[in-house]
Design a protein around this motif. Sequence first.
Motif, PDB file in Angstrom:
ATOM      1  N   ALA A   1       0.842  -1.201   0.000  1.00 24.39           N
ATOM      2  CA  ALA A   1       0.000   0.000   0.000  1.00 24.39           C
ATOM      3  C   ALA A   1       0.876   1.251   0.000  1.00 24.39           C
ATOM      4  N   THR A   2       0.348   2.311  -0.573  1.00 26.57           N
ATOM      5  CA  THR A   2       1.034   3.606  -0.542  1.00 26.57           C
ATOM      6  C   THR A   2       0.671   4.308   0.764  1.00 26.57           C
ATOM      7  N   VAL A   3       1.682   4.684   1.540  1.00 22.04           N
ATOM      8  CA  VAL A   3       1.448   5.290   2.851  1.00 22.04           C
ATOM      9  C   VAL A   3       2.006   6.709   2.875  1.00 22.04           C
ATOM     10  N   THR A   4       1.548   7.477   3.842  1.00 22.05           N
ATOM     11  CA  THR A   4       2.021   8.848   4.023  1.00 22.05           C
ATOM     12  C   THR A   4       2.885   8.923   5.269  1.00 22.05           C
ATOM     13  N   ALA A   5       3.747   9.920   5.350  1.00 21.51           N
ATOM     14  CA  ALA A   5       4.607  10.095   6.529  1.00 21.51           C
ATOM     15  C   ALA A   5       3.742  10.323   7.762  1.00 21.51           C
ATOM     16  N   GLY A   6       4.045   9.578   8.833  1.00 22.62           N
ATOM     17  CA  GLY A   6       3.298   9.710  10.075  1.00 22.62           C
ATOM     18  C   GLY A   6       2.086   8.806  10.176  1.00 22.62           C
ATOM     19  N   GLN A   7       1.776   8.060   9.127  1.00 22.56           N
ATOM     20  CA  GLN A   7       0.614   7.167   9.151  1.00 22.56           C
ATOM     21  C   GLN A   7       0.912   5.931   9.999  1.00 22.56           C
ATOM     22  N   PRO A   8       0.024   5.560  10.966  1.00 18.31           N
ATOM     23  CA  PRO A   8       0.250   4.339  11.749  1.00 18.31           C
ATOM     24  C   PRO A   8       0.259   3.109  10.838  1.00 18.31           C
ATOM     25  N   LEU A   9       1.291   2.272  11.007  1.00 20.71           N
ATOM     26  CA  LEU A   9       1.466   1.115  10.131  1.00 20.71           C
ATOM     27  C   LEU A   9       1.265  -0.212  10.840  1.00 20.71           C
ATOM     28  N   VAL A  10       1.741  -0.301  12.090  1.00 25.64           N
ATOM     29  CA  VAL A  10       1.745  -1.595  12.765  1.00 25.64           C
ATOM     30  C   VAL A  10       1.628  -1.387  14.268  1.00 25.64           C
ATOM     31  N   LEU A  11       0.873  -2.283  14.909  1.00 24.22           N
ATOM     32  CA  LEU A  11       0.759  -2.281  16.361  1.00 24.22           C
ATOM     33  C   LEU A  11       1.768  -3.275  16.912  1.00 24.22           C
ATOM     34  N   LEU A  12       2.687  -2.767  17.745  1.00 25.73           N
ATOM     35  CA  LEU A  12       3.719  -3.611  18.365  1.00 25.73           C
ATOM     36  C   LEU A  12       3.287  -3.949  19.786  1.00 25.73           C
ATOM     37  N   GLN A  13       3.370  -5.243  20.138  1.00 21.98           N
ATOM     38  CA  GLN A  13       2.951  -5.692  21.468  1.00 21.98           C
ATOM     39  C   GLN A  13       3.953  -6.686  22.021  1.00 21.98           C
ATOM     40  N   GLY A  14       3.859  -6.887  23.337  1.00 24.48           N
ATOM     41  CA  GLY A  14       4.746  -7.823  24.015  1.00 24.48           C
ATOM     42  C   GLY A  14       5.656  -7.125  25.004  1.00 24.48           C
ATOM     43  N   ALA A  15       6.381  -7.949  25.784  1.00 26.63           N
ATOM     44  CA  ALA A  15       7.248  -7.398  26.831  1.00 26.63           C
ATOM     45  C   ALA A  15       8.351  -6.528  26.253  1.00 26.63           C
ATOM     46  N   GLY A  16       8.757  -6.808  25.016  1.00 23.05           N
ATOM     47  CA  GLY A  16       9.831  -6.044  24.413  1.00 23.05           C
ATOM     48  C   GLY A  16       9.534  -4.562  24.318  1.00 23.05           C
ATOM     49  N   ILE A  17       8.253  -4.205  24.149  1.00 22.30           N
ATOM     50  CA  ILE A  17       7.890  -2.793  24.044  1.00 22.30           C
ATOM     51  C   ILE A  17       8.154  -2.087  25.369  1.00 22.30           C
ATOM     52  N   HIS A  18       7.740  -2.719  26.473  1.00 21.81           N
ATOM     53  CA  HIS A  18       7.982  -2.131  27.797  1.00 21.81           C
ATOM     54  C   HIS A  18       9.486  -2.019  28.057  1.00 21.81           C
TER      55      HIS A  18
ATOM     56  N   PRO B   1       7.954   6.540   8.686  1.00 20.63           N
ATOM     57  CA  PRO B   1       8.951   7.607   8.741  1.00 20.63           C
ATOM     58  C   PRO B   1       8.937   8.510   7.502  1.00 20.63           C
ATOM     59  N   MET B   2       8.299   8.047   6.424  1.00 23.25           N
ATOM     60  CA  MET B   2       8.271   8.799   5.171  1.00 23.25           C
ATOM     61  C   MET B   2       7.153   8.256   4.302  1.00 23.25           C
TER      62      MET B   2
END
Length: 340
Positions: free
Chosen positions: A81-98, A173-174
């Motif tokens: 898909a064509t995305v714009t800068a600042g557009q949310p792309l993915v939800l990251l979950q798990g202990a690694g985020i904390h 990021p872009m």
Amino acid sequence: MKWTSLLGSSVIALCSAATFADDLTVASLGKLTLSYTQVKAVQQLPASPVPAFVTAEVGNTFYVTVPETIQQRHWLVAEGATVTAGQPLVLLQGAGIHHFYMQFDAAQEAFTLAQSRYEHNRKLHANGTIGAEVWSQISMQYHDAKLTFEHMHHFMELLEEAPEQQGSLLKAPMAGVLRYGDASQPLADGGLLLGIVPEQDIRLQVSLPLSIAADTSAIDTGSCQLAVVRRDNVAKAGFVDAWSATVAPACHLTLGQQLQVTPLRQLQALQLPKRSVYSWGTASQVLRHQGDKLLPTNITILAVDGDNYLVQAQPELQNSEVLSDSVAAAKGVLLGLGGE
């Protein structure tokens, strides 16, 4: 000797007559149906189709890696898909985020302390109060802390907390076309999360035979034509890799798509109907229309293009028209067989 000489003269006369036909008047063709076709200038010659694929040149993709192991990632946007800068792309979950947020706070604190120590001791080093060895250690610690913090800070700028979803959203990021990394396994520290290809860097890569690589100026996909903007100077098994100009949306091509395309060779030629051409001795000719005359004109055929011939450009044929009906009958008149 006399008969030999007469025979030789007759052969020469016949050959000359077969090579140089007299002009015809339109009136001499009587009631024949006559129609004419405008000669067209042609700058390109289609070659045999070759395989191509839609891609981006190596080095033109912006990659995002993760500084901490990520257990889960839920894509919000389809790959390609064509995305714009600042557009949310993915939800990251798990202990690694904390853990990442904790590491970022620690890296920021370490950098602040290292920077304060660096600035304080730089003055002492300047006036000779501390030695070169001590100053070298302080300087290295400062630059290491700065690099670690900035690396994490760049990733942090892309994150947006999503408390209700118990994770963080990562933003583009872009602008460009999204490419997923490998989503089949947990993403380890330093792993590739995604890539973004700038739209202007999406091109066709095509392998051209050496025999046509130098003079191929464009590529025809069937839905659009794209100029060839770069060729490699290294041959691979008789082929040379070349890249097209940016793939426009009007081409309706998809990143990663494989297809057959037609190379278009640069050529200065003229296009005229096959039915206009007749043989005259060892030559090929057309009847060029000029006022009330039809002028036999020799041509050199370069290539076939459907129902047309592409012939070598010559001044007398440019911006002219040629007979395209009753050509065989007109040739008969040239041979003295009479007309209708």
